[in-house]
Design an enzyme around this catalytic site. Sequence first.
Site, PDB file in Angstrom:
ATOM      1  CG  ASP A  60      -4.028   7.154   1.879  1.00 47.23           C
ATOM      2  OD1 ASP A  60      -5.248   7.371   1.968  1.00 47.23           O
ATOM      3  OD2 ASP A  60      -3.515   6.642   0.866  1.00 47.23           O
TER       4      ASP A  60
ATOM      5  NE  ARG B 152       1.414   6.086   0.315  1.00 48.48           N
ATOM      6  CZ  ARG B 152       0.141   6.061  -0.041  1.00 48.48           C
ATOM      7  NH1 ARG B 152      -0.224   6.169  -1.313  1.00 48.48           N
ATOM      8  NH2 ARG B 152      -0.796   5.914   0.872  1.00 48.48           N
TER       9      ARG B 152
ATOM     10  CD  GLU C  53      -6.572   9.285  -0.435  1.00 38.25           C
ATOM     11  OE1 GLU C  53      -6.728   8.115  -0.837  1.00 38.25           O
ATOM     12  OE2 GLU C  53      -7.438   9.895   0.205  1.00 38.25           O
TER      13      GLU C  53
ATOM     14  CB  THR D 278      -6.150   5.637  -7.207  1.00 34.94           C
ATOM     15  OG1 THR D 278      -6.008   6.280  -5.958  1.00 34.94           O
ATOM     16  CG2 THR D 278      -5.054   4.612  -7.351  1.00 34.94           C
TER      17      THR D 278
END
Length: 586
Positions: A443, A116, A423, A403
């Site tokens: 996010d 991430r 994203e 995604t």
Amino acid sequence: MKTLSKAVLSSFVLTVVLSVGACKKSDQTISIPAPDTALNIKQTKALAPGMVAAANPHAVDAGLEVLRAGGSAVDAAIAVQTVLSLVEPQSSGIGGGAFMIVYDNKAGDVWFYNGRETAPASVTPEMFLDEDGKPLRYFDGIASGRSTGVPGVMVMLSKAHNDYGKTPWADSFEPAIKLADEGFAISPRMGGLIKMAASYGVLNRQEAAREYFFKEDGKTPHEIGFVRDNKPYAETLRALQKNPRALLEPPIANAIIAATHEEPLPGFMTLDDMANYQAQKEPALCGTYRSYTLCGAQPPSSGGIAVLSILGQLENFDMTALGNSLQGWQAFAESSFLAYADRDQYVADDDFVAVPVKEMLDKDYLKSRAALITMDKAMTDVKAGDPAGFIRGQDATPDSPGTSHFTIIDKSGLTVSMTTTVESVFGSQRMAGGFMLNNQLTDFSFKTHDDTGVPIANAPAPGKRPRSSMAPMIAFGPDGQLAFTTGSPGGSSIIAYTAKSIIGMVDWGLSPQEAIALPNVIARNGSIRLEENRLDPDIISGLEGLGHKVIRSKGEISGLHIIRRNPDGSYTGGADPRREGLAKSE
Ligand code: DON
């Protein structure tokens, strides 16, 4: 740093390691009583040739090419990702982040690799507020320099390659380099989305993106079928072949930083932020659903937790008997309302806030939540529960499409389930080195406190990873053998898409392709969005009759890719017709 410990699946007890600490990472081991049949995941035998299921045929072929050359599922994942970055740049790419679940069938381990993106050290919690302290308009946040987090996917893949690579790291890049040098035909989905992005007027704002996606006039998008090459990307991949951290070091890091520092809303990324980036590896989050064991992503993803919450609540209903009916979907929808409410409130990066994972997934807690579900009336006023004796602020995290999800099993049985993202569609709308830059930091919750002043778990902070909904999963059957993999793109709808696929296969006995074809039904925040063209009209009116606010969707953007292991050891794949992919054997 998270402590590494192994999730060991023994014959009698499934031991799950859950991380529950705030900042301090105290690993806590809990035991889940064994189902009727003893689990012994170590015994999973691989008899069949490998398989790849992904959202684009070029990517599938690249993965198969690596498998045929003797590569492992992880070697193939590198090829799939680097090709997706080229042919599906609207969804994922090397400038983004990912979560990968790896089932090591030799050792019996299930690992969660965390790639991430992280927030730069100088961001502030108010980074997405305007001068008046109001949240920025969502799209202004997306198409900005400050939405880009330090890209993590290639560092994560390199970590996994160190553990499970069979062929040299550099070899897996060859398919993408060839395609970038020679060019590929823009697919219908990519072409359609360039056009859509062009209509917002920002994809042609930055010179690099303008020159790549548009004709010489800088306004007319390249069309479907146009053969696009990408020499800068080929160069970037050559640098990555030599150095897995090439994106995070000069000169490519400088190009990324320069792009994020452009107006409007320049970002804060520095070379130090890049140098400090580390991918993480920890045991996957595992839980049981009936006689199955499902392993998925840990925080900062809410995906694994929320899918397991939906299922844990539904375990209190006979979903097989209810079936694909009004009652079946009523139970699914109400369970989703409850699970989304909990994840909205409690899940964020657990290096920064305590996430009560164990309590959220406690079977008694989920039973008490399931008791709120009724078959004859829509649930109104859905609230998060209180699984661990503390509350969090009402979440204000926005959502948007992008995604990709893919899955690979090699002929030795090593299994990968990976969801990867920039994203939004085309990320922050900016490019460097031939790839899109992510806008993953949107996010985060744009607000830091809710309207009552309670701090929101998913507020931005330096070094923090934004909460995700990505839910790559690997499931094991009653015999302890690999059963199936699943996962999808779709923003927060990922949770509903993925849970649906599991109910379809486990409770309704469907094949992967049939489970994917089930209507998508997303019940969150007081309304049910459903696929009008796939769901029986009587069920739709039935849900309305129960008092639900129903939003009829013409189609959803799920991209479920599944591989199921059959009793004879062969594999059956499934690919979501809502995207452009396929599942193919070696
Ligand atoms: O990590 C997340 O949850 C989001 N960045 C995923 C975005 C997404 O899936 C968009 N989907 N089509």
